[in-house]
Design a protein around this motif. Structure first.
Motif, mmCIF file in Angstrom:
data_model
loop_
_atom_site.group_PDB
_atom_site.id
_atom_site.type_symbol
_atom_site.label_atom_id
_atom_site.label_comp_id
_atom_site.label_asym_id
_atom_site.label_seq_id
_atom_site.Cartn_x
_atom_site.Cartn_y
_atom_site.Cartn_z
ATOM 1 N N GLY A 1 0.668 -1.192 0.031
ATOM 2 C CA GLY A 1 -0.097 -0.135 0.037
ATOM 3 C C GLY A 1 0.835 1.280 0.058
ATOM 4 N N SER A 2 0.230 2.301 -0.504
ATOM 5 C CA SER A 2 1.089 3.423 -0.565
ATOM 6 C C SER A 2 1.655 4.184 0.615
ATOM 7 N N ALA A 3 1.354 3.992 1.880
ATOM 8 C CA ALA A 3 1.502 4.305 3.177
ATOM 9 C C ALA A 3 2.878 3.419 3.417
ATOM 10 N N VAL A 4 2.899 2.145 3.326
ATOM 11 C CA VAL A 4 3.944 1.297 3.664
ATOM 12 C C VAL A 4 5.112 1.619 2.409
ATOM 13 N N VAL A 5 4.775 1.788 1.054
ATOM 14 C CA VAL A 5 5.821 2.082 0.000
ATOM 15 C C VAL A 5 6.522 3.345 0.475
ATOM 16 N N GLU A 6 6.023 4.384 1.022
ATOM 17 C CA GLU A 6 6.621 5.520 1.418
ATOM 18 C C GLU A 6 7.638 5.277 2.629
ATOM 19 N N VAL A 7 7.307 4.406 3.570
ATOM 20 C CA VAL A 7 8.044 3.927 4.683
ATOM 21 C C VAL A 7 9.431 3.091 4.063
ATOM 22 N N VAL A 8 9.229 2.304 3.042
ATOM 23 C CA VAL A 8 10.016 1.673 2.185
ATOM 24 C C VAL A 8 11.166 2.629 1.498
ATOM 25 N N ASN A 9 10.631 3.396 0.700
ATOM 26 C CA ASN A 9 11.340 4.410 -0.326
ATOM 27 C C ASN A 9 12.066 5.417 0.823
ATOM 28 N N ASN A 10 11.479 5.790 1.813
ATOM 29 C CA ASN A 10 12.409 6.671 2.603
ATOM 30 C C ASN A 10 13.478 5.902 3.435
ATOM 31 N N GLY A 11 13.202 4.516 3.711
ATOM 32 C CA GLY A 11 14.095 3.708 4.344
ATOM 33 C C GLY A 11 15.077 3.458 3.556
ATOM 34 N N LEU A 12 15.091 3.298 2.203
ATOM 35 C CA LEU A 12 16.255 2.966 1.344
ATOM 36 C C LEU A 12 17.042 4.435 1.281
ATOM 37 N N GLN A 13 16.497 5.391 1.265
ATOM 38 C CA GLN A 13 17.229 6.738 1.255
ATOM 39 C C GLN A 13 18.110 6.805 2.661
ATOM 40 N N GLU A 14 17.495 6.396 3.737
ATOM 41 C CA GLU A 14 18.270 6.495 4.851
ATOM 42 C C GLU A 14 19.315 5.516 4.914
ATOM 43 N N LEU A 15 19.154 4.274 4.525
ATOM 44 C CA LEU A 15 19.979 3.367 4.256
ATOM 45 C C LEU A 15 21.232 3.635 3.851
ATOM 46 N N LEU A 16 21.116 4.329 2.399
ATOM 47 C CA LEU A 16 22.147 4.608 1.517
ATOM 48 C C LEU A 16 22.818 5.673 2.040
ATOM 49 N N ASP A 17 22.017 6.595 3.083
ATOM 50 C CA ASP A 17 22.919 7.464 3.836
ATOM 51 C C ASP A 17 23.358 7.283 5.055
ATOM 52 N N GLY A 18 23.413 6.098 5.390
ATOM 53 C CA GLY A 18 24.242 5.414 6.468
ATOM 54 C C GLY A 18 23.487 4.834 7.602
ATOM 55 N N GLY A 19 22.240 4.407 7.255
ATOM 56 C CA GLY A 19 21.416 4.018 8.163
ATOM 57 C C GLY A 19 21.555 2.298 8.371
ATOM 58 N N LYS A 20 21.084 1.801 9.431
ATOM 59 C CA LYS A 20 21.410 0.389 9.661
ATOM 60 C C LYS A 20 20.159 -0.311 9.299
ATOM 61 N N PRO A 21 20.778 -1.461 8.483
ATOM 62 C CA PRO A 21 19.840 -2.509 7.837
ATOM 63 C C PRO A 21 18.573 -2.873 8.831
ATOM 64 N N GLU A 22 18.878 -3.237 10.200
ATOM 65 C CA GLU A 22 18.109 -3.916 11.097
ATOM 66 C C GLU A 22 17.094 -2.883 11.325
ATOM 67 N N ASP A 23 17.494 -1.569 11.553
ATOM 68 C CA ASP A 23 16.599 -0.380 11.769
ATOM 69 C C ASP A 23 15.459 -0.033 10.838
ATOM 70 N N ILE A 24 15.806 -0.197 9.461
ATOM 71 C CA ILE A 24 15.203 0.163 8.462
ATOM 72 C C ILE A 24 14.043 -1.017 8.202
ATOM 73 N N ALA A 25 14.473 -2.339 8.413
ATOM 74 C CA ALA A 25 13.776 -3.766 8.394
ATOM 75 C C ALA A 25 12.483 -3.294 9.386
ATOM 76 N N LYS A 26 12.967 -2.860 10.701
ATOM 77 C CA LYS A 26 11.885 -2.906 11.723
ATOM 78 C C LYS A 26 10.612 -1.920 11.274
ATOM 79 N N LYS A 27 11.094 -0.666 10.670
ATOM 80 C CA LYS A 27 10.319 0.387 10.305
ATOM 81 C C LYS A 27 9.186 -0.147 9.268
ATOM 82 N N ILE A 28 9.673 -0.830 8.251
ATOM 83 C CA ILE A 28 9.153 -1.526 7.149
ATOM 84 C C ILE A 28 8.250 -2.628 7.851
ATOM 85 N N GLN A 29 8.595 -3.391 8.638
ATOM 86 C CA GLN A 29 7.488 -4.429 9.117
ATOM 87 C C GLN A 29 6.694 -3.773 9.946
#
Length: 437
Positions: free
Chosen positions: A400-428
């Motif tokens: 859904g659009s709300a979850v897609v936004e979390v994924v997309n923002n999460g990937l930006q954060e990831l490539l900017d130094g974010g932790k994979p485990e933290d991004i995964a939890k937000k998406i989950q």
């Protein structure tokens, strides 16, 4: 005196009647109750790529051939179109026809009571309905009703590479992930952008790269179970591994500096300028390449898919994608306006529209044989590649659009130094909440 008053009243009444007739005539010209009908269409055919030019030409020809129909068309770039559609959807003010995406967006609009099905129109033209490729209508089907048909085929993840740069620097076109990483390191050392990325709109990394990368590692079944939250979660080790792979690619220097501050158009321009060895983009990018890339880049561009990842559960002979965008029909349309809208719908998405799309160096979800003698060689290369490659779900088509936004923002954060485990939890957390609702 009474006689004069009576005459004045009669004249005044006649004037009112004539004015009323004149008013109705003006309404007819503006799409009122007369013969002239006005319909609106929102689309994303705004660029100078061959597909956009072909679609705008169909609208122009339709208006010329149907003087009794006024088409008010508004072209809006893809990112803006998605935003505006969701804005007007919230207010129940949809245009008459509009480009929309299959699966998640279609389901959201149906749930909101914004679309009307086109079953009757399809059933009336079985030679049209029955000529789509297998499963092409699935993404537009909700509870047995069909709400649109695909107007193209949109595999979203190919590596377009400049073979001249590969040969100049002695780099092998990668067939494994290790070879891709080696290519990145060599190009980085030679001051060539290894993979140009334009992720300002934040969907690009997800749609063109990560959806395929993740599938290589997790496999498709895992993703579909996670969408349903049925025995799989985005915090599972395989998904964290996929996020880690993308993060590591960024840390190797695969992408140019400032990749989150330029968009897809600027991304392609850097490739056209010969500054990048590779660009990862969907099949839709080919029409742009053919129309706008300079000969020294176009003639040296070839296409491959993302390399296999050792130990991954996914099929390495796949690319993420969807059957392609379609036209949504506003639920409010009735009578002559609906007839006019469906007439334009058929011109754009029927057999002639599908042929025009294929001729614009754009893949279709429709059974038409490509005339290779007339097509651009690079499009023939893509067409032949697609005879061997299977399509797996792109993330933003199933979530859904709300979850897609979390994924997309999460990937930006990831490539900017974010932790994979933290991004995964937000998406989950986002997907668990979406399913619970």
């Amino acid at each position: 005196m009474n006689k004069w008053i009576s005459m004045l009243c009669a004249v005044s009444l006649l004037a009112l009647l004539l004015a009323g007739c004149g008013g109705n005539g003006a309404d007819e010209k503006n799409g009122g109750n007369g013969d002239k009908v006005s319909i609106t269409i929102w689309h994303n055919w705004t660029g100078q790529d061959a597909k956009a030019v072909a679609m705008r030409q169909i609208i122009e020809d339709f208006q010329a051939d149907n003087p009794d129909i006024e088409v008010i068309d508004e072209g809006i770039p893809t990112d803006g179109l998605k935003t505006r559609l969701r804005t007007v959807a919230a207010a129940d003010e949809m245009p008459d026809l509009f480009v929309m995406w299959p699966d998640a967006m279609t389901k959201e609009f149906v749930k909101g009571g914004l679309l009307q099905p086109i079953n009757d129109e399809l059933d009336a033209k079985p030679e049209w309905k029955n000529n789509f490729i297998p499963n092409a209508l699935d993404g537009y089907t909700v509870d047995g009703n069909i709400y649109s048909v695909p107007m193209n085929l949109a595999p979203s993840s190919f590596i377009y590479y400049n073979d001249a740069l590969f040969k100049e620097h002695g780099v092998k076109v990668p067939e494994t992930w290790e070879e891709l990483e080696a290519a990145v390191q060599t190009f980085k050392e030679k001051n060539v952008i290894p993979i140009v990325l334009g992720n300002k709109a934040n969907w690009v990394a997800q749609s063109t790269l990560f959806s395929t990368l993740a599938d290589r590692i997790t496999g498709t079944d895992w993703f579909l179970k996670t969408v349903e939250q049925d025995g799989a979660k985005f915090t599972d080790p395989e998904f964290v591994e996929a996020l880690t792979k993308l993060k590591q690619l960024g840390e190797l220097g695969a992408f140019q500096e400032g990749f989150n501050s330029i968009d897809e158009t600027q991304m392609m321009q850097l490739y056209f300028q010969g500054k990048a060895a590779m660009v990862i983009n969907g099949g839709w990018a080919l029409a742009n390449l053919v129309n706008n890339a300079p000969p020294e880049v176009l003639d040296n561009t070839h296409i491959t898919i993302l390399p296999a990842i050792e130990g991954g559960k996914g099929d390495p002979g796949t690319t993420a994608g969807v059957v392609g965008t379609g036209l949504g029909v506003s639920k409010k349309l009735t009578g002559s306006k609906k007839e006019a809208a469906m007439k334009l719908f058929y011109e754009m998405a029927g057999p002639d529209g599908q042929k025009a799309t294929l001729n614009s160096s754009t893949l279709v979800s429709y059974n038409i044989e490509l005339d290779k003698s007339q097509a651009h060689p690079l499009f023939v290369e893509l067409y032949d590649l697609m005879q061997e490659v299977k399509i797996t779900p792109v993330y933003d088509s199933k979530l859904g659009s709300a979850v897609v936004e979390v994924v997309n923002n999460g990937l930006q954060e990831l490539l900017d130094g974010g932790k994979p485990e933290d991004i995964a939890k937000k998406i989950q957390d986002a997907q668990a909440a979406a399913v619970a609702n």
